[in-house]
Design an enzyme around this catalytic site. Structure first.
Site, PDB file in Angstrom:
ATOM      1  N   HIS A 166      30.379 -10.361   0.841  1.00  0.00           N
ATOM      2  CA  HIS A 166      31.286 -11.299   0.175  1.00  0.00           C
ATOM      3  C   HIS A 166      32.697 -10.735   0.022  1.00  0.00           C
ATOM      4  O   HIS A 166      33.677 -11.486  -0.036  1.00  0.00           O
ATOM      5  CB  HIS A 166      30.723 -11.680  -1.197  1.00  0.00           C
ATOM      6  CG  HIS A 166      31.147 -13.030  -1.675  1.00  0.00           C
ATOM      7  ND1 HIS A 166      32.408 -13.562  -1.434  1.00  0.00           N
ATOM      8  CD2 HIS A 166      30.484 -13.990  -2.375  1.00  0.00           C
ATOM      9  CE1 HIS A 166      32.483 -14.765  -1.975  1.00  0.00           C
ATOM     10  NE2 HIS A 166      31.342 -15.060  -2.545  1.00  0.00           N
ATOM     11  N   LYS A 251      27.352 -41.663 -10.495  1.00  0.00           N
ATOM     12  CA  LYS A 251      28.758 -41.844 -10.861  1.00  0.00           C
ATOM     13  C   LYS A 251      28.908 -42.960 -11.898  1.00  0.00           C
ATOM     14  O   LYS A 251      29.678 -42.827 -12.856  1.00  0.00           O
ATOM     15  CB  LYS A 251      29.594 -42.159  -9.607  1.00  0.00           C
ATOM     16  CG  LYS A 251      29.787 -40.970  -8.676  1.00  0.00           C
ATOM     17  CD  LYS A 251      30.620 -41.367  -7.459  1.00  0.00           C
ATOM     18  CE  LYS A 251      30.825 -40.189  -6.528  1.00  0.00           C
ATOM     19  NZ  LYS A 251      31.610 -40.542  -5.320  1.00  0.00           N
ATOM     20  N   ASP A 389      26.691 -26.215  16.102  1.00  0.00           N
ATOM     21  CA  ASP A 389      25.905 -26.481  17.314  1.00  0.00           C
ATOM     22  C   ASP A 389      26.225 -25.423  18.360  1.00  0.00           C
ATOM     23  O   ASP A 389      27.342 -25.362  18.884  1.00  0.00           O
ATOM     24  CB  ASP A 389      26.246 -27.885  17.828  1.00  0.00           C
ATOM     25  CG  ASP A 389      25.443 -28.271  19.055  1.00  0.00           C
ATOM     26  OD1 ASP A 389      24.643 -27.454  19.551  1.00  0.00           O
ATOM     27  OD2 ASP A 389      25.624 -29.407  19.540  1.00  0.00           O
TER      28      ASP A 389
END
Length: 447
Positions: A166, A251, A389
């Site tokens: 990280h 919502k 992909d």
């Protein structure tokens, strides 16, 4: 020892093309320093691939992955370097790259059930560990930043494991790298993703936050001790999807149907709120009167710093949001609305002062946070992990497996529809069953 289901075929190193990148040094900024002790972020990408044999994988697919990785590392060369102490600043750390520095790449074959491991149902975390590459240990010359693994399940599919430290970069940057590598592999040529911006001068530090965070990593009061928790041997990872129709209902619930809510009620806000409420209900203590629950998540600062940082900036550019609420308020009938309101307020506070949570709130509440084990968040629907992909089609499943070490909630876009949200959690088996009941029971009430 590797589990009997996994057979390592090759362990090798992949570098940028020789002479393609000059020796260079990038100083860690204060936004990198926060994560120096936080360890790796690990992702698994699963690709169904009927009929793929181990020989085809080794002879055709692996060479393409290596060649495209080398091409991609030409732009993302810091990931092939190492973090070490700066020779020019006593409290400084640098990412240093020299010609020949490389990334660990493991090639393996797995005899397990591809569809079980790549499914969304509960799976023992230990079943997924063999698919993850480990960063090489620090040999005294610096901290390595990236390790990769490609695993074939003969006649069933492929898995690509990515482990990134990280401190080298945030999720936006690491996913930009993975997307570039995949695009290069799919096109058998140069990466199709815009190159990263490596210039560090974009991260200015007029308030000397570097010194503030350096003092933090020099004590026990670090993000490492707050994030890293013990995982039970029976811990399972499971995925849950909130469909767009449920997002829309949430919502409405969060705003009471009013158009003029006091906060921006986004998809992320209600997804976080719903998952947090389910989590709190699952772990609700017998006597919760006056007790508080916490949630923490990071937000991208690229557009919040002055001047703004380019979207393609490579490194860490995150700050935190901290949310707190009484458990009784979260578990009541208006719990989701309460959670959404508190999350929305924390986001608005972040917009006004991006580093307030890290510099003011977290130090003051540190002991309470460690004791209460706040729910944290990894990932983002904005990363578009299901668009990665390599030429084999979209992944059938993407997991952030490092949440097993942090008890965080993994978040991504739904693979099935635009506007939905997928979350992943690691919990002991009994607790996961309780969460599952809360999660799906709540969604049924939204119908």
């Amino acid at each position: 020892m590797s589990p009997p289901e996994l057979r390592v075929i090759e362990r090798c190193q992949v570098s940028p093309p020789p002479g393609a990148v000059a020796e260079s040094t990038l100083p860690l900024t204060y936004l990198d320093l926060i994560w120096l002790k936080a360890g790796t972020v690990e992702r698994l990408f699963f690709y169904p691939f009927a009929g793929v044999s181990t020989s085809h994988f080794v002879d055709s697919i692996v060479p393409s992955l290596k060649a495209s990785l080398a091409v991609t590392l030409r732009s993302f060369y810091p990931l092939a370097g190492k973090i070490s102490r700066s020779p020019t600043r006593e409290d400084g750390f640098d990412i240093h790259y020299a010609d020949g520095d490389s990334v660990s790449f493991t090639v393996a074959e797995h005899g397990g059930d591809f569809h079980e491991l790549s499914g969304g149902g509960p799976r023992l975390v230990n079943m997924l560990v063999p698919l993850l590459p480990e960063l090489p240990r620090d040999g005294g010359d610096g901290l390595r930043l990236l390790a990769l693994q490609a695993t074939v399940f003969p006649d069933r599919g492929l898995a690509v494991g990515v482990s990134v430290h990280h401190a080298s970069c945030d999720g936006s940057s690491s996913m930009r790298f993975v997307a570039a590598w995949a695009a290069a592999a799919a096109s058998a040529g140069a990466a199709q993703v815009a190159p990263p911006v490596l210039e560090r001068s974009f991260i200015s530090d007029p308030d000397d936050l570097y010194t503030f965070f350096y003092k933090g990593i020099s004590t026990d009061q670090t993000i490492e001790t707050m994030l890293h928790q013990t995982t039970s041997p029976d811990a399972v990872l499971e995925s849950f999807t909130i469909a767009k129709k449920h997002i829309d209902k949430l919502k409405e619930l969060a705003t009471g149907g009013a158009a003029g809510a006091s906060f921006h009620c986004s998809t992320v806000v209600v997804a976080y709120a719903y998952a947090w409420v389910c989590h709190v209900k699952t772990r609700r203590p017998k006597n919760d009167k006056g007790k508080h629950a916490f949630m923490g998540f990071v937000a991208d600062c690229r557009g919040r710093l002055k001047p703004p940082v380019p979207a393609a900036y490579f490194g860490n550019c995150l700050s935190g949001c901290l949310v707190e609420s009484e458990i009784g308020d979260l578990t009541g009938k208006d719990g989701v609305a309460t959670a959404a309101r508190e999350i929305g307020k924390s986001i608005e506070a972040f917009k006004e002062g991006p580093f307030k949570a890290f510099t003011e709130e977290l130090p003051k509440r540190y002991q309470a946070l460690v004791a209460e084990q706040p729910l944290s968040v990894a990932g983002s629907p904005k990363f578009k992990v299901y668009d990665v992909d390599f030429g084999w089609g979209r992944p059938s499943k993407v997991e952030i497996t490092s949440i097993a070490k942090t008890s965080a909630m993994a978040v991504a876009e739904s693979r099935e529809e635009e506007g939905g949200v997928e979350i992943g959690l690691v919990k002991p088996q009994a607790e996961m069953e309780a969460f599952e009941k809360e999660f799906y029971g709540g969604l049924q009430l939204l119908q």
